[in-house]
Design a protein around this motif. Structure first.
Motif, PDB file in Angstrom:
ATOM      1  N   LYS A  33       0.588  -0.990   0.261  1.00 48.17           N
ATOM      2  CA  LYS A  33       0.121  -0.168   0.186  1.00 48.17           C
ATOM      3  C   LYS A  33       0.810   1.490  -0.068  1.00 48.17           C
ATOM      4  N   THR A  34       1.856   1.307   0.584  1.00 45.29           N
ATOM      5  CA  THR A  34       2.558   2.399   1.068  1.00 45.29           C
ATOM      6  C   THR A  34       3.431   2.651  -0.170  1.00 45.29           C
ATOM      7  N   TYR A  83       2.382   1.580  -3.301  1.00 42.89           N
ATOM      8  CA  TYR A  83       1.818   2.776  -4.542  1.00 42.89           C
ATOM      9  C   TYR A  83       1.762   3.791  -4.024  1.00 42.89           C
ATOM     10  N   GLU A  84       0.780   4.159  -2.881  1.00 45.16           N
ATOM     11  CA  GLU A  84       0.764   5.465  -2.472  1.00 45.16           C
ATOM     12  C   GLU A  84       1.618   6.599  -2.726  1.00 45.16           C
ATOM     13  N   LYS A  85       3.365   6.325  -2.640  1.00 45.47           N
ATOM     14  CA  LYS A  85       4.332   6.963  -3.093  1.00 45.47           C
ATOM     15  C   LYS A  85       5.018   6.785  -4.073  1.00 45.47           C
ATOM     16  N   ASN A  86       3.482   6.319  -5.246  1.00 46.41           N
ATOM     17  CA  ASN A  86       4.141   5.797  -6.800  1.00 46.41           C
ATOM     18  C   ASN A  86       5.309   5.388  -6.948  1.00 46.41           C
TER      19      ASN A  86
END
Lengths: 245, 245
Positions: free
Chosen positions: A99-100, A102-105
């Motif tokens: 998740k992290t 993805y959130e941080k691209n």
């Protein structure tokens, strides 16, 4: 096809009878030296205490001759990955980690650079799960909801880290083997590699080798029993699944 | 608030030393008789073989005096739930079960009818996980990706079924307790009830009771150690978390 991939996917950082990462020291040193790496960027996002986790890994790896910096200490994470020569993605909770990322691209930039052969990827446990096709075969509890289970895809199959299959006579939950076969039965054609603690998968271009002290186990949809794989076995045939990469 | 809820959430269908569902027979019979239920609709979606699974449960429960039919054998599932007086949601893989319930648009109708007190809910293992606030504390492998981890929400907290915490000296994966505390640390304020195999939560309106032979364990964000709960303990205080229902 991606002939350049350089990666080392550990079942875990800890192994009974060894200090942290000790069982993997030689392999980690080899892959970094071979690729002229002097600095390792550590990604601590699978755990909560980024500073503490980075300090712990730094204490182990810096004496081996490589500088360690935590990715979280930079303001532009994508830029930092873009100029890194090697990353170490630490273990913890696989759902939190994915998740992290993805959130941080960070998924795409890591995928691209590993596939073009310009970034060495070392992962352990959750860091190994996110390096594979998807996190569908993690052992972790789904404490957060990631936007997808699809992962970086350095290899076109799944890994089950911390692989163990103890059958309890009194506890009635599913065994590890049952869980993995349930995954394969749910229309998944690519195999699942169970890495025992103390074991790792070495990726050198198209060559895949089981390294470490403990060996692995391979689950395939068509087999009724998992195939036992000893350390130092060439498993490059697993790249035959690689249709997209 | 929903004073009418009638539910029985089992840790598992199997318990060491008992035949399938035997440890829960008295409680299942009690809740069905009390609510004048003569027919139980079985939901087999957590496993692959719907017919085989339904037949197995039918063989156990029909001799107790209740007819059992599999939900999958009907064409209009929502209508069948709407005219049912009681459902039994069987165990298997929690991710598969939740995804299937969403795909078949069954979550809302089950939630509404249980909350208004017109549908008795019996769940076991995965069937218990999907009855709670969310499936974040399942032990299952995430072999499919559901549209959300949010679940039916009969109770406003999480349950960990098959609760056990064996600490291995040689295996280095996280313990069950560590996993549950990681969940609580990720900004979750509602507690997690660990139901040991052979244990179940009985819900009668606002009254919550631990039933069965094995007891439970309660994890709360503010406590460092889980609270041990004996069988037949009233745990209605857990409904204090209930702000939305």
């Amino acid at each position: 096809m991606a002939p350049q991939r350089q990666a080392l996917l550990l079942s875990s950082s800890n192994c009974h009878g060894y200090s942290i990462l000790e069982f993997a020291k030689q392999e980690i040193c080899n892959i970094l030296k071979k690729n002229n790496v002097t600095e390792l960027v550590f990604i601590p996002f699978a755990q909560k205490d980024y500073d503490g986790y980075t300090a712990k890994i730094k204490e182990v790896i810096e004496p081996w001759g490589f500088a360690v910096t935590g990715l979280h200490s930079y303001t532009n994470l994508i830029e930092r990955i873009n100029c890194a020569k090697a990353i170490f993605v630490g273990g913890g909770n696989t759902f939190v980690l994915l998740k992290t990322l993805y959130e941080k691209n960070l998924i795409q930039v890591i995928r691209d650079r590993v596939h073009e052969g310009s970034l060495v990827y070392i992962g352990s446990s959750a860091g190994t799960n996110v390096a594979t096709k998807s996190i569908n075969t993690t052992n972790d509890m789904p404490i957060v909801y990631p936007p997808t289970f699809e992962a970086i895809g350095i290899v076109p199959f799944n890994i089950n880290p911390h692989y163990i299959d103890v059958i309890s006579e009194t506890h009635k939950g599913e065994t590890r083997d049952q869980r993995i076969y349930e995954y394969l039965e749910t229309a998944h054609c690519s195999p699942v590699l169970g890495l025992k603690e103390g074991s790792m998968l070495h990726i050198d271009g198209h060559k895949l080798t089981i390294k470490g002290i403990a060996g692995a186990v391979l689950f395939q949809k068509t087999d009724k029993k998992p195939l036992v794989i000893d350390p130092d076995t060439d498993v490059s045939f697993l790249f035959q699944q690689d249709k997209e990469l």
